[in-house]
Enzyme design. Structure first.
Site, short mmCIF file in Angstrom:
data_model
loop_
_atom_site.label_atom_id
_atom_site.label_comp_id
_atom_site.label_asym_id
_atom_site.label_seq_id
_atom_site.Cartn_x
_atom_site.Cartn_y
_atom_site.Cartn_z
CD GLU A 26 -0.30 0.71 3.52
OE1 GLU A 26 -0.73 1.83 3.19
OE2 GLU A 26 0.18 0.47 4.64
CE LYS A 87 -5.95 7.25 5.85
NZ LYS A 87 -5.91 7.45 7.31
CB VAL A 107 -4.69 -1.87 4.45
CG1 VAL A 107 -5.05 -3.34 4.46
CG2 VAL A 107 -3.28 -1.65 4.97
CG ASP A 139 -12.02 6.25 13.83
OD1 ASP A 139 -12.07 5.68 12.73
OD2 ASP A 139 -11.00 6.82 14.25
CB SER A 141 -9.88 1.25 10.09
OG SER A 141 -9.19 1.21 8.85
CB ALA A 142 -12.53 1.85 5.18
CG ASP A 143 -7.24 -0.53 6.66
OD1 ASP A 143 -7.48 0.07 5.60
OD2 ASP A 143 -6.20 -0.35 7.33
CE LYS A 160 -1.93 1.85 11.19
NZ LYS A 160 -2.95 2.37 10.49
#
Ligand code: PSU
Ligand code: MN
Length: 304
Positions: A26, A87, A107, A139, A141-143, A160
């Protein structure tokens, strides 16, 4: 995926023709995850490691409105040194193409592209997660969403550490994404080799993950597998020490009104500043180690 949206580098074209194993990389980690010039140096080193291990690296970004599969060294330099690179998550791909932007893919966005092309292995540092206060800030993540809608193997060092770890694991469980750990009893947490969380699916070598992935495919289960590879001992940072720093960074982000796609880059940078660059050095090392493991998997998949 319509051909007109994509452009392949010469190397990737050749690799596809020769059925050489490919490893996806990525670009958000380059443009938003690390400072210049460490980002470019690392991205190029990671590509070299993949080549040394018999695979072709495919760094993915949007270049002038085209999904470019296999950035050239000059493009990697441009992604790392320019501050106008946007991004791009899965939802942003179409507007980046329409507006002919140069955009870094996360990602999740890379998984979308790779899944469409049938390229199976992606290597990164740490994936996005569910925030520690997701019950109020929503929140997620779209990952994570991409992991459950695509069929890939993602090699990372865990999520993370500033995310809600248990919350992220819950989300992945609900959405049928297998979380496996490479040769360790506990879940690695990005900069930290171990944690208090017991590993559930311990993988002893890369062949095991290939077997599991194949069974998923035989079942027709279209879900990605996450393989968490612990950072090497000498670069691992103590979790208790980090926790205080992370909590400062989260407070700093709140004070500065940072949210949405700006949050992860802000926190990565803030943590690195507070640790005098220690986490940056760890980030560099962990992605290199993930590239080695990802290459073995991709190579194994190809020769099977
Ligand atoms: N891993 C790193 N550094 C990064 C990222 C991952 O070591 O910068 C990037 C990846 O591109 C990942 C993105 O997809 O952060 C997640 O962003 P968010 O938390 O906003 O979903
Ligand atoms: Mn987010």
């Amino acid at each position: 995926m319509e051909k007109e949206l994509i452009e392949f580098s010469k190397n990737i074209e050749k690799a596809l023709m020769e059925r050489k194993p490919i490893v996806g990389l990525e670009t958000t980690i380059i443009s938003h995850g690390m400072p210049y010039p460490e980002n470019v140096k690392t991205a190029l080193e990671v590509e070299e490691i993949i080549k040394e291990n018999g695979c072709e690296p495919m760094t993915i970004g949007i270049v002038n409105g085209k999904i470019k599969c296999g950035l050239t060294n000059n493009e990697i330099e441009m992604f790392g040194s320019t501050d106008t690179i946007t991004k791009c998550t899965e939802r942003d791909i179409s507007s980046s193409i329409k507006n002919k932007l140069n955009s870094a893919l996360t990602v999740g966005a890379c998984l979308y592209v790779m899944d469409k092309l049938g390229i199976e292995v992606l290597v990164t540092g740490g994936i996005g997660g569910v925030s520690r206060s997701a019950f109020k800030d929503y929140d997620v993540s779209a990952d994570l969403v991409a992991l459950s809608s695509c069929n890939n193997i993602v090699v990372c060092s865990g999520m993370k550490a500033f995310m809600g770890i248990k919350e992220t694991l819950e989300y992945l469980e609900t959405n049928s994404v297998l979380v496996s750990v490479y040769n360790s009893d506990t879940l690695p947490l990005f900069y930290s080799r171990s944690s208090q969380i017991k590993a559930e699916n311990i993988i002893k070598d890369h062949k095991e993950i290939i077997d599991i992935y194949k069974i998923n495919n035989q079942m027709g289960l279209r879900k990605s597998i996450l393989l968490c590879n612990p950072i090497e001992e000498e670069y691992s940072i103590d979790l208790t020490y980090l926790e205080e720093i992370i909590s400062n960074s989260i407070t700093n982000s709140e004070k500065n009104g940072i949210f949405g796609k700006d949050l992860t880059p802000f926190i990565l940078n803030d943590i690195s500043m507070q640790t005098g660059g220690k986490t940056l050095a760890s980030n560099v090392e962990l992605i290199k180690s993930n590239a080695k493991l990802g290459s073995k998997i991709s190579f194994g998949l190809c020769s099977n």
